[in-house]
Scaffold this active site. Structure first.
Site, PDB file in Angstrom:
ATOM      1  CD  GLU A   1       5.438  -3.055 -49.230  1.00  0.00           C
ATOM      2  OE1 GLU A   1       6.202  -3.019 -48.249  1.00  0.00           O
ATOM      3  OE2 GLU A   1       5.631  -3.810 -50.220  1.00  0.00           O
TER       4      GLU A   1
ATOM      5  CD1 TRP B   1       7.041  -6.307 -43.921  1.00  0.00           C
ATOM      6  CD2 TRP B   1       6.701  -8.270 -44.947  1.00  0.00           C
ATOM      7  NE1 TRP B   1       8.193  -7.040 -43.795  1.00  0.00           N
ATOM      8  CE2 TRP B   1       8.006  -8.241 -44.424  1.00  0.00           C
ATOM      9  CE3 TRP B   1       6.251  -9.399 -45.633  1.00  0.00           C
ATOM     10  CZ2 TRP B   1       8.891  -9.319 -44.574  1.00  0.00           C
ATOM     11  CZ3 TRP B   1       7.133 -10.471 -45.772  1.00  0.00           C
ATOM     12  CH2 TRP B   1       8.429 -10.417 -45.247  1.00  0.00           C
TER      13      TRP B   1
ATOM     14  CD1 TRP C   1      27.539 -15.316 -38.956  1.00  0.00           C
ATOM     15  CD2 TRP C   1      27.455 -14.321 -40.955  1.00  0.00           C
ATOM     16  NE1 TRP C   1      26.258 -15.461 -39.435  1.00  0.00           N
ATOM     17  CE2 TRP C   1      26.172 -14.862 -40.665  1.00  0.00           C
ATOM     18  CE3 TRP C   1      27.632 -13.651 -42.167  1.00  0.00           C
ATOM     19  CZ2 TRP C   1      25.091 -14.740 -41.526  1.00  0.00           C
ATOM     20  CZ3 TRP C   1      26.558 -13.529 -43.022  1.00  0.00           C
ATOM     21  CH2 TRP C   1      25.311 -14.067 -42.713  1.00  0.00           C
TER      22      TRP C   1
ATOM     23  CG  ASN D   1      11.475  -1.170 -49.308  1.00  0.00           C
ATOM     24  OD1 ASN D   1      11.660  -1.598 -48.182  1.00  0.00           O
ATOM     25  ND2 ASN D   1      11.044  -1.942 -50.298  1.00  0.00           N
TER      26      ASN D   1
ATOM     27  CD1 TRP E   1      21.930 -13.089 -39.898  1.00  0.00           C
ATOM     28  CD2 TRP E   1      20.620 -11.645 -38.820  1.00  0.00           C
ATOM     29  NE1 TRP E   1      21.289 -13.783 -38.897  1.00  0.00           N
ATOM     30  CE2 TRP E   1      20.481 -12.921 -38.224  1.00  0.00           C
ATOM     31  CE3 TRP E   1      19.880 -10.575 -38.308  1.00  0.00           C
ATOM     32  CZ2 TRP E   1      19.645 -13.156 -37.127  1.00  0.00           C
ATOM     33  CZ3 TRP E   1      19.040 -10.801 -37.216  1.00  0.00           C
ATOM     34  CH2 TRP E   1      18.934 -12.076 -36.647  1.00  0.00           C
TER      35      TRP E   1
ATOM     36  CD1 TRP F   1      17.979  -5.679 -40.800  1.00  0.00           C
ATOM     37  CD2 TRP F   1      19.762  -6.469 -41.870  1.00  0.00           C
ATOM     38  NE1 TRP F   1      18.747  -4.603 -41.181  1.00  0.00           N
ATOM     39  CE2 TRP F   1      19.857  -5.053 -41.832  1.00  0.00           C
ATOM     40  CE3 TRP F   1      20.782  -7.183 -42.505  1.00  0.00           C
ATOM     41  CZ2 TRP F   1      20.930  -4.347 -42.400  1.00  0.00           C
ATOM     42  CZ3 TRP F   1      21.853  -6.484 -43.068  1.00  0.00           C
ATOM     43  CH2 TRP F   1      21.917  -5.098 -43.014  1.00  0.00           C
TER      44      TRP F   1
END
Length: 454
Positions: free
Chosen positions: A260, A263, A291, A329, A347, A370
């Site tokens: 993590e 990341w 969309w 999360n 998004w 996202w």
């Protein structure tokens, strides 16, 4: 007396493991400064939840600086102009700061030219130092993790200085209260029960070893206290990743947790390579994606924002976010998938909502995560893998989580709590599903089939 130096704080609001601070202190007297810049970032000026955190973090940082003989100077305006003016006012020789990778900060750094001295300190290793064989930033996390491993462990964290030399005269400073970072009418932050600042972050860090043993399992259960809740402390730099890495030394189950941290390094590399990632699809073939727009889509977006979709796990997450400025999360992935794939809302609309409401909203993490969910990113989930929120809710035992954040459902037992409508247990004051899962899935797949292949 030799000229003082400026120490430019941004998202590194700490004294421990602060290479720019140590380097500045070795030169001469130090003038620590924070500049509230709502102009240089443009549309990425920090959101409301971050402003709440920033107020308290700056207040704590000033206390810590005063304890070692210094103080924090506050200024407001375009940061490159403000710092250039401060250099002239104080006769300071240079500005020391930690590298940041958001595109607006890099533009400000470039504008300061050779009077700025940058140091690494907000990542495990230097972001530019982890490259593919072709010399570019990695676009796949698995490959990045393997390459990063050759640079690990990171350097040991640096201690905080015991004293900091003050200049002969301090420049004028804004008053923190005059920045109006805290909400008032209405005060929507009454549920923000966070302890803010470096000292609070260090206390939180002390609890990390106890969480590591079961982290891989517990972090996925919203009803459990399995998350470390370090993300806002890391985002504002009240802790460095190197400190967190060191706190897990000798823990055999630490790898998942350390990924993590990695990341964060990875997403910084992405925005370094693709600075417009917050507004532009990682894959151009997603540009014509159909969309939904118009009144119906706007109403669905508002229902999602308010936690009124009729999907308990989604609504619980959105209400936790609004109340506390943070969301579990696992639930973040569920609610993001729901917005993008069940509601077919772009998004970027979800990303912007997170930017305003999350205390840990981070340009790299926010945009990469996202786009991962949407399938539009360079390192993304496949769009056709549509997460089933009702199944996820039961799989990860979210019953008590839902009861806490959706009080209308407090009396609904398991397993009906995950889908009270299907069990005939939906209270009158709780909305029906905004769309059925099967209908939403078919609509999403039909939209995806309209896209060009490749």
């Amino acid at each position: 007396m030799p000229a003082p130096v400026l120490l430019w704080f941004r998202q590194d609001l700490r004294l421990h493991d602060h290479p720019a601070l140590i380097a500045a202190a070795e030169r001469n007297a130090v003038i620590p400064v924070y500049v509230l810049d709502d102009e240089t970032p443009g549309e990425w000026r920090i959101g409301g939840a971050q402003r709440w955190w920033l107020h308290h973090s700056l207040d704590r940082l000033d206390d810590s600086l005063r304890a070692i003989g210094s103080r924090l100077i506050l200024r407001r305006g375009p940061v490159a102009e403000v710092l250039a003016k401060l250099l002239d006012e104080t006769g300071a020789s240079e500005v020391h700061a930690i590298h940041h990778y958001e595109p607006w900060w890099r533009a400000a750094e470039a504008a300061l030219g050779d009077r700025l001295v940058l140091h690494d300190g907000n990542h495990l290793v230097r972001v530019e130092g982890v490259r593919t064989g072709a010399g570019t930033q990695f676009k796949v996390f698995g490959s990045f993790w393997k390459a990063l491993a050759t640079h690990l462990p990171p350097p040991e964290p640096l201690p905080a200085p015991e004293r900091l030399a003050a200049p002969e005269a301090w420049p004028e400073s804004d008053r923190l209260e005059d920045w109006a970072l805290l909400p008032t009418r209405p005060n929507w932050a009454t549920g923000f029960d966070w302890e803010v600042g470096e000292k609070a972050a260090l206390r939180q860090l002390d609890a990390i070893p106890a969480k590591i043993a079961d982290y891989e399992t517990e972090r996925n259960l919203p009803a459990r206290d399995g998350s470390t809740r370090l993300s806002p402390h890391l985002h504002f730099g009240e802790l460095s990743p190197r400190q967190v890495w060191a706190a897990t030394a000798g823990e055999p189950a630490a790898e998942k947790f350390r990924k993590e941290l990695a990341w964060r390094d990875f997403t910084s590399g992405v925005i370094l390579e693709l600075p417009e990632y917050g507004t532009r699809n990682g894959h151009a073939r997603f540009d014509p994606f159909p969309w939904r727009t118009g009144k119906a889509a706007d109403a669905d977006l508002q229902a999602w924002q308010r936690g009124r979709t009729g999907y308990p796990i989604v609504d619980a997450g959105m209400r936790q976010l609004w109340t506390t400025g943070w969301m579990h999360n696992r639930v973040r992935m569920i609610i993001a998938s729901f917005l993008v794939k069940h509601l077919l809302v772009d998004w970027r609309m979800g990303e912007r909502w997170f930017w305003d409401t999350l205390v840990d909203a981070d340009y790299g993490n926010n945009t990469v995560n996202w786009q991962w969910v949407a399938g539009s990113g360079i390192n993304a989930n496949v769009f056709t893998r549509i997460m089933a929120p009702l199944v996820q809710s039961e799989k990860f035992d979210a019953g008590d989580y839902i009861r806490r954040w959706v009080p209308e459902l407090a009396g609904v037992p398991d397993p009906a709590i995950h889908d009270p409508e299907a069990h005939g247990r939906r209270p009158r004051n709780y909305p029906a599903k905004i769309i059925g899962h099967r209908e939403a899935r078919e609509r999403a797949l039909a939209a995806y089939r309209t896209m060009p292949r490749g």
